[in-house]
Scaffold this active site. Structure first.
Site, PDB file in Angstrom:
ATOM      1  N   LYS A   1      -1.312  18.418  -9.935  1.00  0.00           N
ATOM      2  CA  LYS A   1      -1.916  19.560  -9.241  1.00  0.00           C
ATOM      3  C   LYS A   1      -3.030  20.175 -10.084  1.00  0.00           C
ATOM      4  O   LYS A   1      -4.087  20.566  -9.556  1.00  0.00           O
ATOM      5  CB  LYS A   1      -0.854  20.612  -8.930  1.00  0.00           C
ATOM      6  CG  LYS A   1      -1.437  21.867  -8.272  1.00  0.00           C
ATOM      7  CD  LYS A   1      -0.360  22.838  -7.840  1.00  0.00           C
ATOM      8  CE  LYS A   1      -1.002  24.075  -7.192  1.00  0.00           C
ATOM      9  NZ  LYS A   1      -0.011  24.998  -6.631  1.00  0.00           N
TER      10      LYS A   1
ATOM     11  N   HIS B   1      -0.189 -19.655  16.940  1.00  0.00           N
ATOM     12  CA  HIS B   1      -0.574 -18.381  17.547  1.00  0.00           C
ATOM     13  C   HIS B   1       0.638 -17.581  18.045  1.00  0.00           C
ATOM     14  O   HIS B   1       0.685 -17.125  19.190  1.00  0.00           O
ATOM     15  CB  HIS B   1      -1.566 -18.607  18.688  1.00  0.00           C
ATOM     16  CG  HIS B   1      -2.806 -19.326  18.264  1.00  0.00           C
ATOM     17  ND1 HIS B   1      -3.588 -18.905  17.205  1.00  0.00           N
ATOM     18  CD2 HIS B   1      -3.389 -20.471  18.729  1.00  0.00           C
ATOM     19  CE1 HIS B   1      -4.612 -19.741  17.053  1.00  0.00           C
ATOM     20  NE2 HIS B   1      -4.497 -20.700  17.947  1.00  0.00           N
TER      21      HIS B   1
END
Length: 515
Positions: A135, A274
């Site tokens: 922070k 596929h």
């Protein structure tokens, strides 16, 4: 004022060298518990945390860094006079560098830790220090990954401090790290409580591979794997040959191994193209299973994905070597087979996969992304009970037909909806995937199958037949047995059409849509 670094790590990789370098640069080191012991043993001077806080480590180390003299030194803004005045008033010295990595929660979980062990491996002080430092990255440098030690030391050596850009990047890395850590804990506790629908869903994945591109070459893509690795997964497969897997390779290979997982009882070969199976063959040997899979569709298999659920021998390898295949996946390869497959096939991907954990992989949830959210569901791994299937037609399937129906029902689950498959009891003969109406899928599957002959052939449908016109097409082709879920409002019409043409039909009561 002397710069201060607080070091408290579970992973001691590179920590002595880092601390030594900091001391050489004039830094003061604060350390805790096992970290201090490692530094003391290496002759690196450091202050114990209790020398800073005035409080001893207590409660088996649960309380040692949660103190204003630590967090004040991390969070105090150097650019605000009132912050600096408060720090001076309370004897808080700034801490400029934090080096922390967390209790090994993940490692303990993977090692089979029990509940009490897992709770003790929930780090509190570590994330608190990391978050405080991150922070306040305007002033504080924070490290949680040994791979970043060299970068920080280089900047400190050259400039006496790290750049804001570096501190900002490291802060972002910290919050990703603590978020992932907390997500694992949340997931573990959720699983322990068997909570099915949580108010928030926390998932965490780790980088596996940066891809050259995604589904198309204008799309960027990245491959992440589960933070808790799944042995039976493409992410954990060992690549023995070939180029890196592409986005489409990974999706196709994943679909293929899911099919193979349902055919473990006998040597089986799955060919996929596929996202749809183009051939499944089952036999007493893996070589014969390959023959059946290949013969199922020798055109579509070209450039396909192949999964074999038994070791690949030289004879089978030679057969596969004669055609172009994109990927071969198997639990193992004989040395002779591997030599055959890699000769003049430098680009063919050959993967070794641990099949022993195939059943365990069924527990992982399926996650599908949609705009603005995700869908989460169980995998379609329901245990089928053929003995409970309903046979509503006058004609009953023969024993041979019933075995073929079971095979077809396993296989059709993996055909994109509307999905139709034609098989015998050991081989797919025709696949009709992904059409917008079921009759079209039926016609495609039957057209492929008719070329091979329909002796002992049966047909499987992933969902019910909405109209009897499907049966008319099937009857005209000569197929004499069907497996489907049932459940249509027109089931009576479908049954009547089967009876008219002398077709046996089985209702499973379970649908297998695959979108």
């Amino acid at each position: 004022m002397t710069k201060r670094a607080l070091i408290s790590v579970s992973d001691k990789t590179g920590i002595v060298a880092l601390a030594n370098n900091l001391v050489d640069l004039g830094w003061e080191i604060i350390s805790t518990g096992g970290t201090k012991a490692s530094l003391d043993e290496a002759g690196v001077k450091s202050l114990a945390i209790e020398e800073v806080t005035g409080f001893p480590e207590m409660m088996d180390g649960r309380v040692k860094t949660l103190h204003p003299l630590v967090h004040g030194g991390l969070l105090g803004r150097r650019d605000l006079e009132d912050h600096m005045s408060a720090m001076a008033e309370h004897g808080i010295q700034p801490i400029d560098l934090v080096v922390v990595n967390l209790y090994p929660f993940k490692e303990t979980l993977l090692a089979g830790g029990d509940y009490a062990e897992m709770v003790e491996k929930i780090d509190i002080g570590g994330p608190s220090m990391l978050r405080s430092a991150a922070k306040n990255h305007a002033s504080v440098t924070v490290l949680t990954d040994p791979d970043d030690y060299a970068l920080v030391l280089d900047e400190l050596s050259k400039n006496g401090e790290t750049s804001f850009e570096t501190r900002q990047k490291l802060a972002g890395k910290v919050f990703r790290h603590t978020a992932s850590y907390d997500a694992l804990i949340a997931s573990y506790l959720t699983e322990q409580l068997e909570v099915k629908e949580t108010e928030n869903l926390t998932l965490t994945y780790q980088l596996n591979q940066t891809m050259r591109y995604g589904e198309n070459n204008h799309q960027s893509a990245t491959f992440y794997e589960s933070a808790l690795p799944i042995s039976y997964s493409i992410a954990q497969a060992k690549q023995l040959n070939g180029k890196a897997l592409s986005f489409n390779n990974i999706r196709d290979a994943d679909a293929a191994i899911k099919i193979a997982r349902d055919f473990l009882e006998m040597p089986t070969v799955v060919a996929l193209k596929h996202m749809n199976p183009c051939g499944i063959g089952q036999a007493s040997t893996i070589g014969e299973a390959w023959d059946f899979a290949y013969e199922a569709d020798p055109v579509s298999i070209f450039g396909g994905i192949i999964v074999l659920n038994r070791e690949v021998d030289a004879e089978t390898a030679q057969k596969m070597h004669e055609i172009f295949l994109e990927i071969i996946i198997a639990p193992s390869y004989s040395p002779e087979a591997l030599e055959i497959l890699t000769t003049k096939k430098k680009n063919m991907r050959i993967l070794e996969l641990d099949f022993s954990e195939a059943e365990a992989s069924k527990k992982e949830a399926e996650v599908t992304g949609v705009l603005g959210g995700i869908l989460v569901q169980e995998q379609d791994v329901i245990e089928e009970e053929p003995d409970s299937w309903e046979i509503p037609t006058a004609k009953k399937p023969t024993a041979t037909e019933f075995e073929a129906l079971k095979f077809a029902w396993k296989a059709v689950k993996f055909v994109k909806s509307n999905g139709i498959i034609v098989t015998n009891d050991h081989q797919t003969l025709g696949v009709g995937p992904g059409q917008t109406n079921r009759v079209a899928s039926v016609k495609i599957a039957l057209e492929q199958a008719t070329e091979k002959g329909l002796d002992n052939a049966v047909l499987g449908s992933d969902a019910f037949f909405p109209f009897a016109d499907n049966i008319e097409v099937i009857a005209e082709a000569g197929v004499k047995a069907i497996v489907q879920p049932g459940g249509s409002v027109r089931d009576d019409e479908v049954i009547a059409a089967c009876d008219k043409h002398g077709i046996a039909m089985v209702f499973t009561g379970i649908r297998h849509f695959r979108h």
